[in-house]
Design a protein around this motif. Structure first.
Motif, PDB file in Angstrom:
ATOM      1  N   THR A 221       0.838  -1.211   0.000  1.00  0.00           N
ATOM      2  CA  THR A 221       0.000   0.000   0.000  1.00  0.00           C
ATOM      3  C   THR A 221       0.861   1.245   0.000  1.00  0.00           C
ATOM      4  N   VAL A 222       1.915   1.261   0.802  1.00  0.00           N
ATOM      5  CA  VAL A 222       2.810   2.415   0.840  1.00  0.00           C
ATOM      6  C   VAL A 222       3.520   2.573  -0.501  1.00  0.00           C
ATOM      7  N   ALA A 223       3.961   1.466  -1.093  1.00  0.00           N
ATOM      8  CA  ALA A 223       4.624   1.534  -2.397  1.00  0.00           C
ATOM      9  C   ALA A 223       3.675   2.090  -3.449  1.00  0.00           C
ATOM     10  N   ARG A 224       2.431   1.658  -3.421  1.00  0.00           N
ATOM     11  CA  ARG A 224       1.447   2.149  -4.386  1.00  0.00           C
ATOM     12  C   ARG A 224       1.169   3.631  -4.170  1.00  0.00           C
ATOM     13  N   ALA A 225       1.077   4.043  -2.911  1.00  0.00           N
ATOM     14  CA  ALA A 225       0.829   5.455  -2.623  1.00  0.00           C
ATOM     15  C   ALA A 225       1.979   6.331  -3.110  1.00  0.00           C
ATOM     16  N   ILE A 226       3.214   5.870  -2.893  1.00  0.00           N
ATOM     17  CA  ILE A 226       4.379   6.639  -3.347  1.00  0.00           C
ATOM     18  C   ILE A 226       4.382   6.760  -4.861  1.00  0.00           C
ATOM     19  N   GLY A 227       4.134   5.638  -5.538  1.00  0.00           N
ATOM     20  CA  GLY A 227       4.141   5.662  -6.998  1.00  0.00           C
ATOM     21  C   GLY A 227       3.065   6.567  -7.568  1.00  0.00           C
ATOM     22  N   LYS A 228       1.853   6.476  -7.027  1.00  0.00           N
ATOM     23  CA  LYS A 228       0.764   7.324  -7.526  1.00  0.00           C
ATOM     24  C   LYS A 228       1.042   8.796  -7.246  1.00  0.00           C
ATOM     25  N   SER A 229       1.559   9.087  -6.055  1.00  0.00           N
ATOM     26  CA  SER A 229       1.849  10.477  -5.712  1.00  0.00           C
ATOM     27  C   SER A 229       2.919  11.057  -6.612  1.00  0.00           C
ATOM     28  N   ALA A 230       3.936  10.261  -6.918  1.00  0.00           N
ATOM     29  CA  ALA A 230       5.018  10.743  -7.770  1.00  0.00           C
ATOM     30  C   ALA A 230       4.528  11.018  -9.188  1.00  0.00           C
TER      31      ALA A 230
END
Length: 309
Positions: A221-230
């Motif tokens: 979930t954290v990895a997905r959030a970072i990728g989407k935010s970037a």
């Protein structure tokens, strides 16, 4: 002493391999503490060395208020090419002091500007700004706050939002802004320390990523959030503050989160390949720092002995 008096200026060349080793093999908490300490020690020693070189090389210039004894022959013997080194140290030292002063002033100005932008909002731990531009960052101060735009929140689901807030709260709780300011000042004091600045920026983000993963219970979930935010972010509007996707190589952070969590031990066991390498780097760095400090202190003692009582 001879050419060894210049060691504090050139030993920071070891920063690159130290940074690479720490990034790859140390827990983010250990890496950020080690690299920040190394950067601070090297920066102080190299700046002190510039000041002492300037004193030795320019003490007898007309109109200089420094004691003539600080430029006696026995003192000059400790510094090869003392006149050239002393004169070159003058602009170098002033450039370092000016750059560091400007950085601190800019850092404070940015924080004040960010606080003014929140002046009309409730004094809550999270400040949501009505802005379509997606960004999020941690704002330290008398009242630590997480600042996030509506544009950022709109692009994340509820689990990803929790990851974002957990990440930013880690920046505040662990006082990452102090580590970042330390290495930024060090990089301006000696350009050879820039690899440490880059490494600390990355490890600060990795530390926050790992604690966010523990808080939400899902590394993916954290990895997905970072990728989407970037992908949707243009970067935090506050350049000197820690942002969710504004700093650190995002692909490396995502890749790290898709692997198993780092071992709970913040420092690897001594009798392993990684442990021996980490301990070797720590011991070597400490020895280098002590050597540079010793050169600077020895030169200072020579100057002090040469000063008439």
């Amino acid at each position: 002493m001879g050419v060894f008096v210049f060691l504090p200026l050139v030993l920071p060349l070891t920063a690159w391999p130290i940074a690479r080793l720490a990034e790859q093999h140390l827990h983010p908490r250990a890496a950020i503490w080690l690299l920040s300490a190394v950067a601070g020690v090297f920066a102080v020693c190299s700046t002190l060395c510039l000041g002492l070189l300037m004193v030795v090389g320019t003490a007898q210039l007309p109109g200089n208020p420094l004691p003539d004894g600080w430029s006696d022959p026995e003192v000059r013997e400790a510094v090869p090419y003392d006149e050239v080194a002393g004169k070159a140290a003058i602009p170098a030292l002033f450039a370092v002091l000016a750059a560091c002063t400007r950085l601190v002033w800019r850092h404070q100005r940015v924080r004040r500007r960010a606080e003014r932008a929140l002046a009309g909002l409730p004094a809550t731990p999270v400040a949501v700004l009505p802005d379509e531009v997606p960004y999020a960052y941690a704002l330290p101060g008398r009242r630590d706050r997480v600042v996030v735009s509506t544009g950022m929140l709109a692009g994340l689901d509820s689990a990803e939002r929790r990851a974002l807030f957990a990440h930013e709260r880690t920046h505040l709780a662990r006082r990452h802004h102090r580590f970042l300011l330390t290495v930024q000042l060090a990089a301006w004091a000696n350009p050879f320390l820039r690899p440490l600045r880059t490494a600390v920026t990355y490890t600060a983000e990795r530390w926050a990523d790992e604690e966010a993963a523990q808080a939400v219970g899902s590394r993916r979930t954290v990895a997905r959030a970072i990728g989407k935010s970037a992908l949707m972010s243009r970067g935090a509007p506050v350049a000197t503050l820690a942002g969710f996707a504004a700093t650190g190589p995002v692909p490396r952070r995502v890749a790290a989160l898709l692997r198993p969590a780092p071992a709970g031990r913040i420092w690897p066991p001594a009798f392993t390949t990684v442990g021996l390498a980490a301990w070797g780097a720590a011991v070597g760095t400490t020895a280098s720092a002590l050597s540079s400090a010793n050169s600077a202190v020895t030169l200072f003692l020579i100057l002090h002995a040469a000063t008439p009582m």
